[in-house]
Write a protein that holds these residues in place. Structure first.
Motif, mmCIF file in Angstrom:
data_model
loop_
_atom_site.group_PDB
_atom_site.id
_atom_site.type_symbol
_atom_site.label_atom_id
_atom_site.label_comp_id
_atom_site.label_asym_id
_atom_site.label_seq_id
_atom_site.Cartn_x
_atom_site.Cartn_y
_atom_site.Cartn_z
ATOM 1 N N SER A 1 0.831 -1.208 0.000
ATOM 2 C CA SER A 1 0.000 0.000 0.000
ATOM 3 C C SER A 1 0.862 1.254 0.000
ATOM 4 O O SER A 1 0.505 2.261 -0.625
ATOM 5 C CB SER A 1 -0.932 0.003 1.213
ATOM 6 O OG SER A 1 -0.184 -0.041 2.428
ATOM 7 N N GLN B 1 1.948 1.876 -3.520
ATOM 8 C CA GLN B 1 0.860 2.435 -4.318
ATOM 9 C C GLN B 1 0.665 3.918 -4.016
ATOM 10 O O GLN B 1 0.449 4.730 -4.920
ATOM 11 C CB GLN B 1 -0.437 1.673 -4.049
ATOM 12 C CG GLN B 1 -1.588 2.087 -4.954
ATOM 13 C CD GLN B 1 -1.304 1.774 -6.413
ATOM 14 O OE1 GLN B 1 -1.017 0.634 -6.763
ATOM 15 N NE2 GLN B 1 -1.361 2.799 -7.271
ATOM 16 N N LYS B 2 0.763 4.286 -2.732
ATOM 17 C CA LYS B 2 0.614 5.700 -2.360
ATOM 18 C C LYS B 2 1.690 6.556 -3.027
ATOM 19 O O LYS B 2 1.401 7.641 -3.547
ATOM 20 C CB LYS B 2 0.707 5.850 -0.838
ATOM 21 C CG LYS B 2 -0.480 5.307 -0.066
ATOM 22 C CD LYS B 2 -0.234 5.421 1.443
ATOM 23 C CE LYS B 2 -1.349 4.787 2.236
ATOM 24 N NZ LYS B 2 -1.059 4.838 3.707
#
Length: 336
Positions: A85, A88-89
């Motif tokens: 995650s 992805q950020k």
């Protein structure tokens, strides 16, 4: 399609240049391509033999890993064990752009790409020609700086041609690089993210996106490097090169080439001038170093950049100055 020839090299621009580059990549032959940071030496990242040719052409130690360039997040899945995650950020915030992410690699990535280590460095460049090349080829490509190992990084096609004079290499003409220094590299494989190489994207920017503090690793103390540009000589002109204080520039004689931002140079010294702002300085630094190295001066002096803690300078520029100083400290010859 426009073309320029130098001995054994070919510089192409326009759509047909990408077609020619794809043909070479398919044959396992290295090509040089522009990114927004510096020009890269490209080869199919999943072709072990092609990657070996990149190392051989550069004279690069195989202990120094390569960055894998992709056209977007959809090309990353097969390269890594897990797309986190946090990854992805950061991709949402900075891709395409000058940020490289270090993640645990999949078995598909050849060991030679990662210097035998368990992690792979991945970036999505923002230069339209680089993106067009990767999208058209359909596979990731490695892209270390397109210069002999340890030399000044290239920010124009002509820099590449000069560095590989006499070599059979296709160079894609994409103009001068917009950022001018290499990407920020952030390692996401540990308990906390850590910057392995500073660049124009700052730790503060990364911290704001992830919501955690991000530190810069001060020394490369691992047996296997996780990022390029952290071991050995880098960014060095062939000529002896020294960092100088502004007050020292007046002592430069006609055999000294001075790269300055303040203009306080002796009248008979050869010189080039860089902008006083951080982004402009970074953009022009390598080009000025190439010009100085190509001159018949015996030595290069580089004026220390402006103090970033000066109230007259933008505090937000401090991370770029930090990245610039990291390059300058490694480019200069401490034994002189």
């Amino acid at each position: 399609m426009q073309t320029r020839m130098t001995p054994m090299t070919e510089i192409l621009e326009g759509p047909e240049a990408i077609v020619a580059a794809i043909a070479r990549l398919g044959l396992g032959q290295p090509i040089a391509f522009p990114t927004e940071t510096v020009y890269g030496l490209g080869a199919d990242a999943l072709d072990n033999d092609a990657v070996e040719r990149v190392f051989a052409l550069k004279g690069r130690p195989t202990t120094n890993p390569l960055i894998v360039h992709v056209a977007g997040c959809e090309m990353v899945d097969e390269l890594v064990e897990e797309w986190s995650s946090d990854a992805q950020k950061l991709a949402d915030a900075f891709w395409p752009g000058s940020l490289t992410l270090v993640l645990n690699k999949s078995e598909l990535v050849p060991d030679i790409v990662t210097a035998g280590g368990p992690t792979v460095a991945i970036r999505c460049p923002s230069h339209p020609m680089a993106l067009g090349l990767i999208e058209a080829y359909g596979k990731p490509i490695v892209g270390p700086s397109a210069n002999p190992s340890g030399w000044i990084s290239p920010t124009t096609a002509d820099h590449v041609a000069r560095g590989f004079a006499g070599q059979d290499i296709l160079i894609l003409e994409g103009g001068a690089c917009r950022a001018g220094i290499e990407s920020t590299v952030v390692d996401l494989t540990g308990d906390a993210p850590i910057v392995l190489r500073p660049g124009v994207i700052s730790t503060d920017q990364i911290s704001r996106v992830l919501g955690v503090d991000v530190q810069i690793k001060q020394h490369q103390d691992e047996d296997i490097a996780r990022s390029p540009g952290t071991t050995g000589a880098h960014y060095q002109p062939a000529k002896p090169t020294l960092l100088k204080k502004t007050a020292e520039l007046g002592a430069a004689g006609p055999d000294i080439y001075v790269i300055s931002w303040s203009g306080g140079i002796a009248d008979d010294a050869r010189s080039s001038s860089l902008p006083e702002d951080a982004a402009g300085y970074a953009r022009g630094l390598y080009n000025a170093m190439h010009e100085a190295d190509a001159s018949d001066a015996s030595e290069i002096w580089i004026e220390r950049p402006p103090k970033t803690d000066d109230e007259n300078h933008n505090k937000e520029d401090a991370p770029i100055w930090h990245a610039v100083m990291e390059r300058l400290n490694r480019a200069c010859h401490p034994t002189v």
